[in-house]
Design a protein around this motif. Structure first.
Motif, mmCIF file in Angstrom:
data_model
loop_
_atom_site.group_PDB
_atom_site.id
_atom_site.type_symbol
_atom_site.label_atom_id
_atom_site.label_comp_id
_atom_site.label_asym_id
_atom_site.label_seq_id
_atom_site.Cartn_x
_atom_site.Cartn_y
_atom_site.Cartn_z
ATOM 1 N N THR A 1 0.841 -1.209 0.000
ATOM 2 C CA THR A 1 0.000 0.000 0.000
ATOM 3 C C THR A 1 0.874 1.255 0.000
ATOM 4 N N GLY A 2 2.049 1.183 0.634
ATOM 5 C CA GLY A 2 2.974 2.325 0.597
ATOM 6 C C GLY A 2 3.385 2.634 -0.842
ATOM 7 N N ASP A 3 3.737 1.589 -1.613
ATOM 8 C CA ASP A 3 4.113 1.787 -3.025
ATOM 9 C C ASP A 3 2.930 2.344 -3.821
ATOM 10 N N LEU A 4 1.734 1.839 -3.541
ATOM 11 C CA LEU A 4 0.552 2.317 -4.271
ATOM 12 C C LEU A 4 0.318 3.798 -3.983
ATOM 13 N N PHE A 5 0.455 4.184 -2.715
ATOM 14 C CA PHE A 5 0.290 5.611 -2.378
ATOM 15 C C PHE A 5 1.369 6.454 -3.070
ATOM 16 N N MET B 1 1.190 11.005 4.988
ATOM 17 C CA MET B 1 2.490 10.341 4.855
ATOM 18 C C MET B 1 3.637 11.270 5.228
ATOM 19 N N SER B 2 3.502 12.549 4.856
ATOM 20 C CA SER B 2 4.598 13.482 5.119
ATOM 21 C C SER B 2 4.759 13.757 6.611
ATOM 22 N N GLN B 3 3.735 13.407 7.394
ATOM 23 C CA GLN B 3 3.827 13.573 8.852
ATOM 24 C C GLN B 3 4.167 12.251 9.544
ATOM 25 N N ASN C 1 1.780 10.577 -9.572
ATOM 26 C CA ASN C 1 0.842 10.948 -10.645
ATOM 27 C C ASN C 1 -0.053 12.125 -10.260
ATOM 28 N N LYS C 2 0.185 12.669 -9.089
ATOM 29 C CA LYS C 2 -0.569 13.843 -8.600
ATOM 30 C C LYS C 2 -2.079 13.651 -8.671
ATOM 31 N N THR C 3 -2.545 12.457 -8.343
ATOM 32 C CA THR C 3 -3.995 12.199 -8.336
ATOM 33 C C THR C 3 -4.598 12.770 -7.049
ATOM 34 N N PRO C 4 -5.929 12.970 -7.012
ATOM 35 C CA PRO C 4 -6.568 13.437 -5.774
ATOM 36 C C PRO C 4 -6.248 12.512 -4.589
ATOM 37 N N LEU C 5 -6.236 11.207 -4.844
ATOM 38 C CA LEU C 5 -5.907 10.255 -3.769
ATOM 39 C C LEU C 5 -4.476 10.480 -3.270
ATOM 40 N N GLY C 6 -3.567 10.704 -4.221
ATOM 41 C CA GLY C 6 -2.166 10.950 -3.857
ATOM 42 C C GLY C 6 -2.015 12.220 -3.030
ATOM 43 N N ILE C 7 -2.743 13.252 -3.431
ATOM 44 C CA ILE C 7 -2.646 14.532 -2.718
ATOM 45 C C ILE C 7 -3.159 14.371 -1.288
ATOM 46 N N LYS C 8 -4.239 13.603 -1.140
ATOM 47 C CA LYS C 8 -4.803 13.357 0.195
ATOM 48 C C LYS C 8 -3.815 12.524 1.029
ATOM 49 N N ALA C 9 -3.286 11.457 0.421
ATOM 50 C CA ALA C 9 -2.378 10.560 1.158
ATOM 51 C C ALA C 9 -1.128 11.305 1.624
ATOM 52 N N MET C 10 -0.663 12.206 0.778
ATOM 53 C CA MET C 10 0.568 12.958 1.064
ATOM 54 C C MET C 10 0.483 13.731 2.384
ATOM 55 N N GLU C 11 -0.715 14.286 2.657
ATOM 56 C CA GLU C 11 -0.929 15.043 3.912
ATOM 57 C C GLU C 11 -0.515 14.210 5.121
ATOM 58 N N GLY D 1 16.890 6.107 3.337
ATOM 59 C CA GLY D 1 16.556 7.464 2.889
ATOM 60 C C GLY D 1 17.657 8.083 2.041
ATOM 61 N N LEU D 2 18.901 7.664 2.270
ATOM 62 C CA LEU D 2 20.025 8.222 1.504
ATOM 63 C C LEU D 2 19.868 7.933 0.023
ATOM 64 N N SER D 3 19.308 6.735 -0.286
ATOM 65 C CA SER D 3 19.161 6.408 -1.703
ATOM 66 C C SER D 3 17.720 6.499 -2.193
ATOM 67 N N SER D 4 16.725 6.296 -1.293
ATOM 68 C CA SER D 4 15.327 6.286 -1.773
ATOM 69 C C SER D 4 14.832 7.703 -2.058
ATOM 70 N N GLY D 5 15.434 8.683 -1.399
ATOM 71 C CA GLY D 5 14.960 10.060 -1.575
ATOM 72 C C GLY D 5 13.616 10.292 -0.900
ATOM 73 N N ARG D 6 13.110 9.292 -0.180
ATOM 74 C CA ARG D 6 11.816 9.455 0.497
ATOM 75 C C ARG D 6 11.966 10.410 1.663
ATOM 76 N N GLN D 7 11.101 11.429 1.683
ATOM 77 C CA GLN D 7 11.164 12.431 2.756
ATOM 78 C C GLN D 7 10.897 11.763 4.103
#
Ligand code: AMP
Length: 194
Positions: A32-36, A54-56, A42-52, A129-135
């Motif tokens: 599910t992490g990869d799907l998000f 995930m970033s926390q 792809n900047k979908t509405p679901l992605g924008i919602k999930a980002m709120e 994180g050094l290689s994935s670039g994931r915040q």
């Protein structure tokens, strides 16, 4: 059809082991992490919602997550089974998964948890994180939030499946191949007894 949950805190090696299991057992891997992350890309509405969330370092709400999972499972035909990686992460998600499988006359074969201690988790995630670039892999306070979410909301999922004798634990400390050997030994045993 085999339905396997790969379980454990962030950084416990679920994704790495899932990739190897997919190859050996010819299963479909659903993270599910990869799907998000794909939705975010792809900047979908679901992605924008999930980002709120995930970033926390917080969990994405159940309803959104369950619907996304269900759509993904339904879209995959002709597979021998599924490895769920990072799902279910709450009791309502586990209940929804069970209900979804029941409707298909299927059920979870096993939950395999990878056990790793906290310091090792932080070390591994920061390193990733050094290689994935994931915040969410690069900031220690976000990582600690993710671990807290795991403790508060996700660890109970182990007990949920333990109550029906489906939870198993593997030591997640060691080389990738050693851990894989232990997981496959256990899984072969589970498959024989299905
Ligand atoms: P992961 O790649 O599995 O570590 O997931 C990264 C982030 O995606 C998590 O910290 C959550 O914000 C979100 N996420 C992934 N899977 C789920 C889930 N099953 N339920 C809620 N949030 C999730």
């Amino acid at each position: 059809m085999l339905h396997l949950i790969l379980f454990g805190p962030p950084g416990s090696g679920k994704g790495t082991q899932a990739a190897k299991l997919v190859e050996k057992y010819n299963l479909a891997h659903i993270s599910t992490g990869d799907l998000f992350r794909a939705e975010i890309q792809n900047k979908t509405p679901l992605g924008i919602k999930a980002m709120e969330f995930m970033s926390q370092g917080q969990l994405v709400p159940d309803q959104v997550t369950i619907e996304m999972l269900r759509n993904k499972v339904d879209s995959m035909t002709n597979v021998k089974g599924f490895i769920y990686d990072g799902f279910p992460r709450t009791t309502p998600q586990a209940q929804a998964l069970d209900q979804m499988l029941k409707e298909k006359n299927e059920s979870i074969a096993a939950l395999i948890a990878l056990h790793v201690d906290d310091d090792e988790i932080v070390r591994r995630i920061l390193n990733r994180g050094l290689s994935s670039g994931r915040q969410d892999d690069s900031d220690e306070s976000i990582i600690r939030n993710r671990m807290e979410e795991y403790r508060k909301k996700t660890s109970v999922v182990y007990d949920y499946y333990k109550a029906i004798h489906k939870s198993h634990t593997i030591d997640g400390f060691g080389s990738i191949d050693e851990i894989f050997e232990n997981v496959t030994c256990l899984l072969d045993d589970i498959i024989v007894n299905l």
